[in-house]
Design an enzyme around this catalytic site. Structure first.
Site, PDB file in Angstrom:
ATOM      1  CG  HIS A  73      -0.751  -1.293   4.552  1.00 54.90           C
ATOM      2  ND1 HIS A  73      -1.932  -0.599   4.621  1.00 54.90           N
ATOM      3  CD2 HIS A  73      -0.477  -1.717   5.806  1.00 54.90           C
ATOM      4  CE1 HIS A  73      -2.354  -0.589   5.877  1.00 54.90           C
ATOM      5  NE2 HIS A  73      -1.486  -1.272   6.617  1.00 54.90           N
ATOM      6  CG  ASP A  95       4.466  -6.264  10.517  1.00 49.65           C
ATOM      7  OD1 ASP A  95       4.571  -5.920  11.697  1.00 49.65           O
ATOM      8  OD2 ASP A  95       3.379  -6.565   9.991  1.00 49.65           O
TER       9      ASP A  95
HETATM   10  N1  ACO Z   1       4.680  -9.711  -2.085  1.00 45.44           N
HETATM   11  C1  ACO Z   1       4.401  -9.949  -3.398  1.00 45.44           C
HETATM   12  N2  ACO Z   1       3.276  -9.535  -4.000  1.00 45.44           N
HETATM   13  C2  ACO Z   1       2.392  -8.855  -3.262  1.00 45.44           C
HETATM   14  C3  ACO Z   1       2.639  -8.567  -1.898  1.00 45.44           C
HETATM   15  C4  ACO Z   1       3.837  -9.009  -1.318  1.00 45.44           C
HETATM   16  N3  ACO Z   1       4.107  -8.769  -0.036  1.00 45.44           N
HETATM   17  N4  ACO Z   1       1.582  -7.877  -1.400  1.00 45.44           N
HETATM   18  C5  ACO Z   1       0.716  -7.743  -2.407  1.00 45.44           C
HETATM   19  N5  ACO Z   1       1.202  -8.336  -3.542  1.00 45.44           N
HETATM   20  C6  ACO Z   1       0.579  -8.341  -4.867  1.00 45.44           C
HETATM   21  C7  ACO Z   1      -0.551  -9.362  -4.919  1.00 45.44           C
HETATM   22  O1  ACO Z   1      -0.104 -10.612  -5.372  1.00 45.44           O
HETATM   23  C8  ACO Z   1      -1.508  -8.701  -5.898  1.00 45.44           C
HETATM   24  O2  ACO Z   1      -0.982  -8.894  -7.200  1.00 45.44           O
HETATM   25  P1  ACO Z   1      -1.996  -9.101  -8.451  1.00 45.44           P
HETATM   26  O3  ACO Z   1      -2.756  -7.812  -8.547  1.00 45.44           O
HETATM   27  O4  ACO Z   1      -1.125  -9.386  -9.607  1.00 45.44           O
HETATM   28  O5  ACO Z   1      -2.883 -10.251  -8.071  1.00 45.44           O
HETATM   29  C9  ACO Z   1      -1.369  -7.208  -5.585  1.00 45.44           C
HETATM   30  O6  ACO Z   1      -0.055  -7.065  -5.041  1.00 45.44           O
HETATM   31  C10 ACO Z   1      -2.384  -6.680  -4.594  1.00 45.44           C
HETATM   32  O7  ACO Z   1      -2.335  -7.506  -3.429  1.00 45.44           O
HETATM   33  P2  ACO Z   1      -3.594  -7.885  -2.538  1.00 45.44           P
HETATM   34  O8  ACO Z   1      -3.348  -9.179  -1.867  1.00 45.44           O
HETATM   35  O9  ACO Z   1      -4.848  -7.748  -3.345  1.00 45.44           O
HETATM   36  O10 ACO Z   1      -3.568  -6.690  -1.488  1.00 45.44           O
HETATM   37  P3  ACO Z   1      -4.353  -6.651  -0.128  1.00 45.44           P
HETATM   38  O11 ACO Z   1      -4.620  -5.224   0.139  1.00 45.44           O
HETATM   39  O12 ACO Z   1      -5.520  -7.554  -0.145  1.00 45.44           O
HETATM   40  O13 ACO Z   1      -3.304  -7.259   0.915  1.00 45.44           O
HETATM   41  C11 ACO Z   1      -1.459  -7.405   2.394  1.00 45.44           C
HETATM   42  C12 ACO Z   1      -2.481  -6.478   1.733  1.00 45.44           C
HETATM   43  C13 ACO Z   1      -2.179  -8.579   3.086  1.00 45.44           C
HETATM   44  C14 ACO Z   1      -0.734  -6.613   3.471  1.00 45.44           C
HETATM   45  C15 ACO Z   1      -0.458  -7.924   1.327  1.00 45.44           C
HETATM   46  O14 ACO Z   1       0.250  -6.845   0.769  1.00 45.44           O
HETATM   47  C16 ACO Z   1       0.513  -8.974   1.905  1.00 45.44           C
HETATM   48  O15 ACO Z   1       0.193 -10.154   1.928  1.00 45.44           O
HETATM   49  N6  ACO Z   1       1.726  -8.540   2.372  1.00 45.44           N
HETATM   50  C17 ACO Z   1       2.668  -9.444   3.001  1.00 45.44           C
HETATM   51  C18 ACO Z   1       2.260  -9.707   4.449  1.00 45.44           C
HETATM   52  C19 ACO Z   1       2.494  -8.498   5.321  1.00 45.44           C
HETATM   53  O16 ACO Z   1       3.547  -7.863   5.300  1.00 45.44           O
HETATM   54  N7  ACO Z   1       1.493  -8.182   6.167  1.00 45.44           N
HETATM   55  C20 ACO Z   1       1.581  -7.073   7.127  1.00 45.44           C
HETATM   56  C21 ACO Z   1       0.723  -5.925   6.688  1.00 45.44           C
HETATM   57  S1  ACO Z   1       0.868  -4.573   7.809  1.00 45.44           S
HETATM   58  C22 ACO Z   1      -0.046  -5.053   9.106  1.00 45.44           C
HETATM   59  O17 ACO Z   1      -1.049  -5.694   9.004  1.00 45.44           O
HETATM   60  C23 ACO Z   1       0.371  -4.696  10.385  1.00 45.44           C
END
Ligand code: ACO
Length: 428
Positions: free
Chosen positions: A317, A375
């Site tokens: 998140h 979620d």
């Molecule tokens: N699985 C694996 N790796 C992840 C995940 C994940 N679910 N989420 C983040 N990371 C990693 C990224 O690859 C990144 O790694 P790096 O630093 O080596 O490049 C690091 O963690 C930071 O991730 P970002 O994408 O920069 O984080 P951001 O804040 O932009 O994205 C998000 C947040 C979109 C929720 C992300 O965690 C994600 O894609 N999660 C899966 C989808 C999800 O569950 N979405 C629902 C969110 S809650 C809601 O909106 C209601």
């Protein structure tokens, strides 16, 4: 004395610029950069708005490091344990909880009375093909609501705003039920005003034509009060969440002066994406794909592979760098319901818990502070409530509606300027 300014120094020219710091009742201060360009000739660059506050708000507060979420200053755990979803709607849109049971029931009844759709709107559903995703139907139908209700923008009139919100909260359950029934080619079931807001939604999903409910082999009506309570809590836990992607979309679109229902329609589209509300659907698909607890370690390895864009859905998140309090509440609800007799899919539940256990001990997840989000566990409960996977994100829409409506009201009332960010041009 506390210094409430911050100085920006241009190291090329030596110029210094003081900017005010804005205090908030909770959380970090913000630099007032509204005149940054006017004063310095420089833009700020913050793709994804990770460090940017786009508005001031009194609706909800998130402390992402400590896993705290407040609606109108009240912790969600307190609200969800003591109040119904419709009470929470009242709190969000008018900043008042019902004073007693009568006020609570009056509001629920008002929503039920507003839940019917204009017959003309029903024709829109008929135009969509069977098998269309309910989220696509829903955003179009909500946009079309603006053609039936034009009386929304009397800014001086609080009742006008409230009615806009109540109508939207009331009709969204009917719209979701109709869009679902349309997607499977079933006839629509009209709202039953004698049922409470949440029960009525389950009724519109499940009933056969002429209002007959499904019955089980013992001849019992298939809406268990426990199911109503569970769905009520799910809605409540999704009701509001600060400036997330869909709420920001709603505010941005509303800033152009457009009809609030058009802004909310845009928010529905923003929520649909798998990085946002669409993740709940993907989580269930992932659990089905993993299929067995023994496959969890292999799956986690794939998630960690930087050459593979694959992610663990329902994890991570932007704001929470500790356990999402909504995920905790939903996980507890899942276990509680299971004990009380609403049986969870044991395979999915075991796989999800194993995923969490492995992930939370893994350096990759620890380093990046990735925890289950709202979620991760919700789909397991929704499945136990016999809600199809394609309706998971529309369920999120119902839950989030009071949040979006209160954010639209707050945005318009604040007299905010049109949203118009700059860009760093890199073209020819
Ligand atoms: N699985 C694996 N790796 C992840 C995940 C994940 N679910 N989420 C983040 N990371 C990693 C990224 O690859 C990144 O790694 P790096 O630093 O080596 O490049 C690091 O963690 C930071 O991730 P970002 O994408 O920069 O984080 P951001 O804040 O932009 O994205 C998000 C947040 C979109 C929720 C992300 O965690 C994600 O894609 N999660 C899966 C989808 C999800 O569950 N979405 C629902 C969110 S809650 C809601 O909106 C209601």
């Amino acid at each position: 004395m506390e210094n409430n300014t911050i100085t920006l120094i241009n190291n090329s020219t030596g110029e210094k610029f003081n900017f005010d710091l804005i205090n908030c009742t909770r959380g970090p201060k913000a630099i007032d950069f509204g005149k940054l360009f006017e004063r310095t000739g420089i833009f700020s660059y913050d793709p994804g708005y990770a460090s940017t506050a786009g508005c001031k708000s009194t609706i909800s507060y998130i402390d992402g490091n400590n896993g705290i979420l407040l609606y109108r200053g009240i912790p969600i755990q307190d609200l969800v344990s003591k109040y119904k979803f419709t009470d929470i709607c009242q709190l969000l849109i008018s900043d008042k909880l019902p004073k007693n049971d009568i006020e609570s029931k009056e509001f629920d009844l008002e929503l039920r009375q507003l839940g019917f759709l204009h017959e003309g709107l029903i024709n829109i559903f008929k135009a969509f093909p069977d098998g269309a995703h309910p989220m696509a139907n829903l955003s179009s139908a909500v946009g079309a609501l603006s053609t039936f209700y034009k009386d929304y923008v009397d800014i001086s009139d609080d009742n006008g705003y409230q009615m806009m919100a109540k109508r939207m909260i009331a009709k969204i359950t009917t719209l979701v039920a109709f869009s679902y029934r349309n997607s499977i080619g079933y006839p629509y079931i009209y709202p039953d005003i004698s049922r409470s807001y949440v029960e009525n939604f389950l009724y519109m999903l499940r009933a056969f034509p002429y209002g007959k409910l499904g019955v089980n082999i013992d001849g019992e009506v298939e809406i268990d009060p426990l199911e109503v309570e569970a769905l009520d809590k799910i809605f409540s836990l999704h009701a509001e969440h600060g400036q997330n992607a869909s709420t920001t979309t709603v505010r941005n679109v509303a800033s152009t002066g457009v009809h609030p229902y058009a802004a909310i329609s845009a928010g529905i589209n923003a929520l649909w994406g798998p990085s946002h509300g669409g993740a709940n659907e993907k989580v269930l698909n992932q659990l089905a794909e993993i299929d067995d607890v023994s496959n969890v370690p292999k799956f986690i390895d794939r998630v960690k592979d930087k050459n593979d864009p694959f992610r663990l859905m329902g994890f991570g998140h932007r704001v929470y760098k500790s356990y999402d309090p909504r995920a905790k509440a939903i996980k507890n609800l899942k276990d509680e319901l299971d004990k009380k007799g609403i049986k969870m899919n044991a395979k999915f539940s075991d796989i999800a818990e194993k995923l969490e256990e492995v992930a939370l001990k893994d350096e990759y997840f620890i380093e990046r502070k990735l925890y289950p989000n709202v979620d991760f566990y919700s789909g397991i409960i929704l499945t136990a409530l016999k809600i199809p996977v394609s309706l998971f994100t529309p369920i999120f829409v119902i839950g989030r509606m009071p949040g979006w409506c209160s954010q639209v009201i707050e945005h318009i009332k604040s007299g905010a300027r049109i949203t118009r960010p700059r860009q760093v041009y890199e073209g020819k």
